[in-house]
Write an enzyme that holds these catalytic residues in place. Structure first.
Site, mmCIF file in Angstrom:
data_model
loop_
_atom_site.group_PDB
_atom_site.id
_atom_site.type_symbol
_atom_site.label_atom_id
_atom_site.label_comp_id
_atom_site.label_asym_id
_atom_site.label_seq_id
_atom_site.Cartn_x
_atom_site.Cartn_y
_atom_site.Cartn_z
ATOM 1 N N GLU A 294 -5.169 166.510 -5.271
ATOM 2 C CA GLU A 294 -5.359 165.666 -6.163
ATOM 3 C C GLU A 294 -5.312 164.798 -6.137
ATOM 4 O O GLU A 294 -6.267 163.358 -6.605
ATOM 5 C CB GLU A 294 -4.244 166.389 -7.339
ATOM 6 C CG GLU A 294 -4.255 165.552 -8.824
ATOM 7 C CD GLU A 294 -3.626 165.503 -9.061
ATOM 8 O OE1 GLU A 294 -3.250 166.926 -9.735
ATOM 9 O OE2 GLU A 294 -3.105 164.526 -10.269
ATOM 10 N N ARG B 11 -9.012 167.530 -13.999
ATOM 11 C CA ARG B 11 -8.612 166.594 -13.004
ATOM 12 C C ARG B 11 -10.305 165.878 -13.149
ATOM 13 O O ARG B 11 -10.578 165.386 -11.286
ATOM 14 C CB ARG B 11 -7.824 166.613 -12.311
ATOM 15 C CG ARG B 11 -6.272 166.956 -12.865
ATOM 16 C CD ARG B 11 -5.570 165.986 -12.777
ATOM 17 N NE ARG B 11 -4.663 166.450 -13.750
ATOM 18 C CZ ARG B 11 -4.201 166.941 -14.755
ATOM 19 N NH1 ARG B 11 -5.180 166.382 -15.552
ATOM 20 N NH2 ARG B 11 -3.158 167.248 -15.258
ATOM 21 N N SER C 26 2.313 164.844 -8.756
ATOM 22 C CA SER C 26 1.362 166.414 -8.200
ATOM 23 C C SER C 26 0.596 165.871 -7.779
ATOM 24 O O SER C 26 -0.403 165.260 -7.193
ATOM 25 C CB SER C 26 0.889 167.489 -9.011
ATOM 26 O OG SER C 26 1.955 167.418 -9.993
HETATM 27 C C1 LIG Z 1 5.589 160.263 -10.656
HETATM 28 C C2 LIG Z 1 4.083 159.934 -11.589
HETATM 29 C C3 LIG Z 1 3.460 161.183 -12.390
HETATM 30 C C4 LIG Z 1 2.561 161.380 -12.438
HETATM 31 N N1 LIG Z 1 2.069 162.151 -13.946
HETATM 32 C C5 LIG Z 1 0.869 162.617 -13.353
HETATM 33 C C6 LIG Z 1 0.690 163.841 -15.019
HETATM 34 O O1 LIG Z 1 1.181 164.470 -15.646
HETATM 35 N N2 LIG Z 1 -0.853 163.948 -15.392
HETATM 36 C C7 LIG Z 1 -1.378 163.690 -14.268
HETATM 37 O O2 LIG Z 1 -2.894 163.295 -14.825
HETATM 38 N N3 LIG Z 1 -1.181 162.600 -13.495
HETATM 39 C C8 LIG Z 1 -0.112 162.045 -13.038
HETATM 40 N N4 LIG Z 1 0.421 161.309 -12.084
HETATM 41 C C9 LIG Z 1 -0.500 160.867 -11.341
HETATM 42 C C10 LIG Z 1 -1.859 159.113 -11.919
HETATM 43 O O3 LIG Z 1 -0.548 158.185 -12.515
HETATM 44 C C11 LIG Z 1 -2.099 159.849 -12.417
HETATM 45 O O4 LIG Z 1 -3.679 160.273 -12.092
HETATM 46 C C12 LIG Z 1 -2.839 158.459 -13.073
HETATM 47 O O5 LIG Z 1 -4.232 158.591 -13.802
HETATM 48 C C13 LIG Z 1 -3.979 157.697 -11.985
HETATM 49 O O6 LIG Z 1 -4.067 156.186 -12.707
HETATM 50 P P1 LIG Z 1 -4.256 154.986 -11.878
HETATM 51 O O7 LIG Z 1 -4.348 153.760 -12.694
HETATM 52 O O8 LIG Z 1 -2.900 155.249 -10.679
HETATM 53 O O9 LIG Z 1 -4.874 155.359 -10.986
HETATM 54 P P2 LIG Z 1 -4.985 155.178 -9.295
HETATM 55 O O10 LIG Z 1 -4.392 155.417 -8.854
HETATM 56 O O11 LIG Z 1 -4.704 153.376 -8.734
HETATM 57 O O12 LIG Z 1 -6.241 155.138 -8.826
HETATM 58 C C14 LIG Z 1 -7.090 156.823 -8.293
HETATM 59 C C15 LIG Z 1 -8.790 157.088 -8.754
HETATM 60 O O13 LIG Z 1 -9.175 156.256 -9.686
HETATM 61 C C16 LIG Z 1 -10.088 155.574 -8.927
HETATM 62 N N5 LIG Z 1 -10.105 154.056 -10.425
HETATM 63 C C17 LIG Z 1 -8.770 153.292 -10.331
HETATM 64 N N6 LIG Z 1 -9.505 152.493 -11.236
HETATM 65 C C18 LIG Z 1 -10.748 152.331 -11.221
HETATM 66 C C19 LIG Z 1 -11.440 152.379 -12.692
HETATM 67 N N7 LIG Z 1 -11.280 151.595 -13.332
HETATM 68 N N8 LIG Z 1 -12.743 152.584 -12.445
HETATM 69 C C20 LIG Z 1 -13.121 153.806 -12.019
HETATM 70 N N9 LIG Z 1 -11.925 154.406 -10.752
HETATM 71 C C21 LIG Z 1 -10.554 153.789 -10.612
HETATM 72 C C22 LIG Z 1 -9.335 155.406 -8.294
HETATM 73 O O14 LIG Z 1 -10.885 154.525 -6.598
HETATM 74 C C23 LIG Z 1 -8.642 156.205 -6.979
HETATM 75 O O15 LIG Z 1 -9.466 156.666 -6.594
HETATM 76 C C24 LIG Z 1 1.516 161.140 -11.903
HETATM 77 C C25 LIG Z 1 2.132 159.763 -10.949
HETATM 78 C C26 LIG Z 1 3.044 159.760 -10.285
HETATM 79 C C27 LIG Z 1 3.508 158.467 -9.674
#
Ligand SMILES: Cc1cc2nc3c(=O)[nH]c(=O)nc-3n(C[C@H](O)[C@H](O)[C@H](O)COP(=O)(O)OP(=O)(O)OC[C@H]3O[C@@H](n4cnc5c(N)ncnc54)[C@H](O)[C@@H]3O)c2cc1C
Length: 313
Positions: free
Chosen positions: A302, A181, A231
């Site tokens: 996380e 992560r 998580s």
């Molecule tokens: C039901 C559920 C299940 C999940 N299961 C998993 C799983 O199995 N494995 C896992 O790893 N994660 C999981 N997640 C967490 C999440 O989906 C991941 O971490 C995902 O990769 C985050 O992407 P996001 O676009 O939503 O990022 P955001 O939540 O919008 O942002 C996360 C971080 O990334 C930064 N960021 C966003 N976009 C960019 C960009 N273009 N450039 C630089 N920084 C950026 C943001 O500033 C922030 O700090 C889950 C979440 C939920 C709600």
């Protein structure tokens, strides 16, 4: 504190260049936790050039600048976010497949699920693990998202970013220092614009079967009917946060306001309705304290916390 007149200037920038900008936008509508106060400005650029314009505006006007993807790994505080929130979403979600090299070029705003489905359609294997993760490519590269034995680190060849100095840069995977992560981008402030993924030929039927298995196991194990950010805590070395939280007696029992440790998966905090960010943060602290006292393990969040406690302008 920037002069609030900058908000109109960003709205005008969006109108001039043809991308959407909203003022005083409630972040609870843009995050999977469904909590968080308003962002001064939420901008949805639809081209890398728009991202560059927004970032250079923020630098010149000395306005805070934050990034959002699908909002599935963030907790926005109740006072909201001062400055510009630049969201890389569907307007920058282009996916291209090279059927000869089995490479995909994916823009930061593409949903992981779409990338995984598109790979399956093309008979390309290597992104099956991502089918149930609700985030975007940009957030997934930044977080090195992973599940079911796969991570972004396994497939990323290179990433194009906009640096803090507003220059476009290409990073090779070896420069991104991917860890659990973690990525080098968490310390640089670079904005992920696009990634190239190396995948391999596969059987469409086998990939689709794997998708169904993964989605079913997630439906069984995760509280997908309630708002959450997945998580909340990183996996501590050699253990699982969910196991420790359950063993500490908190599963389905610990609650602050509308925030509760899920009864289905102890690693998830769910919004049972009307939770505030303050509720979620207080519950995170309660879980950390209880697990420290009863299990002797320090849990590290996380979920990324953004924004202010203070009220907007
Ligand atoms: C039901 C559920 C299940 C999940 N299961 C998993 C799983 O199995 N494995 C896992 O790893 N994660 C999981 N997640 C967490 C999440 O989906 C991941 O971490 C995902 O990769 C985050 O992407 P996001 O676009 O939503 O990022 P955001 O939540 O919008 O942002 C996360 C971080 O990334 C930064 N960021 C966003 N976009 C960019 C960009 N273009 N450039 C630089 N920084 C950026 C943001 O500033 C922030 O700090 C889950 C979440 C939920 C709600």
């Amino acid at each position: 504190m920037p002069d609030p007149a900058y908000i109109d200037a960003v709205v005008a920038l969006g109108q001039e260049h043809g991308f959407r900008v909203r003022a005083h936008e409630p972040m609870c509508d843009h995050t999977s936790f469904r909590v968080g106060g308003p962002a001064d400005v939420l901008a949805d650029p639809s081209a890398p050039e728009h991202v560059r314009l927004l970032k250079s505006f923020a630098l010149q006007a000395k306005v805070p600048f934050a990034l959002l993807g699908a909002g599935t790994n963030v907790l926005v505080r109740d006072g909201g976010i001062r400055g510009i929130v630049c969201r890389l979403g569907p307007a920058m979600g282009h996916i291209e497949v090279d059927h000869v090299s089995h490479r995909m070029s994916v823009q930061a705003g593409a949903l992981l699920r779409q990338v995984s489905l598109r790979a399956a359609e093309s008979g390309i294997s290597g992104m099956e693990w991502a089918v149930g993760i609700p985030g975007n490519v940009g957030g997934a590269v930044f977080m090195n998202a992973g599940a079911h034995g796969g991570t972004m680190a396994d497939v990323v060849v290179s990433v194009t970013t906009l640096t803090c100095q507003c220059e476009f840069r290409t990073w090779q995977a070896s420069e991104l220092a991917f860890g659990y992560r973690e990525s080098a981008l968490q310390g640089t402030g670079d904005i992920v614009l696009e990634a190239t993924l190396q995948l391999e030929p596969g059987s469409r039927e086998a990939i689709e079967r794997r998708h169904q298995e993964i989605l079913e196991s997630r439906r069984q194990a995760q509280p997908l009917d309630l708002p959450s950010a997945g998580s909340v805590f990183k996996r501590p070395p050699g253990d699982y946060a969910g196991r420790l939280i359950e063993a500490a007696g908190l599963k389905g029992r610990a609650r602050v306001g509308g925030a509760m440790v899920s009864e289905k998966h102890a690693g998830f905090i769910v919004n049972t309705g009307g939770a505030t960010a303050a509720d979620v943060l207080a519950l995170i602290e309660l879980v950390q304290r209880t697990v420290r006292e009863r299990m002797g393990v320090e849990l590290e969040p996380e979920v990324r916390v953004m924004g202010d406690d203070s009220a907007p302008l």
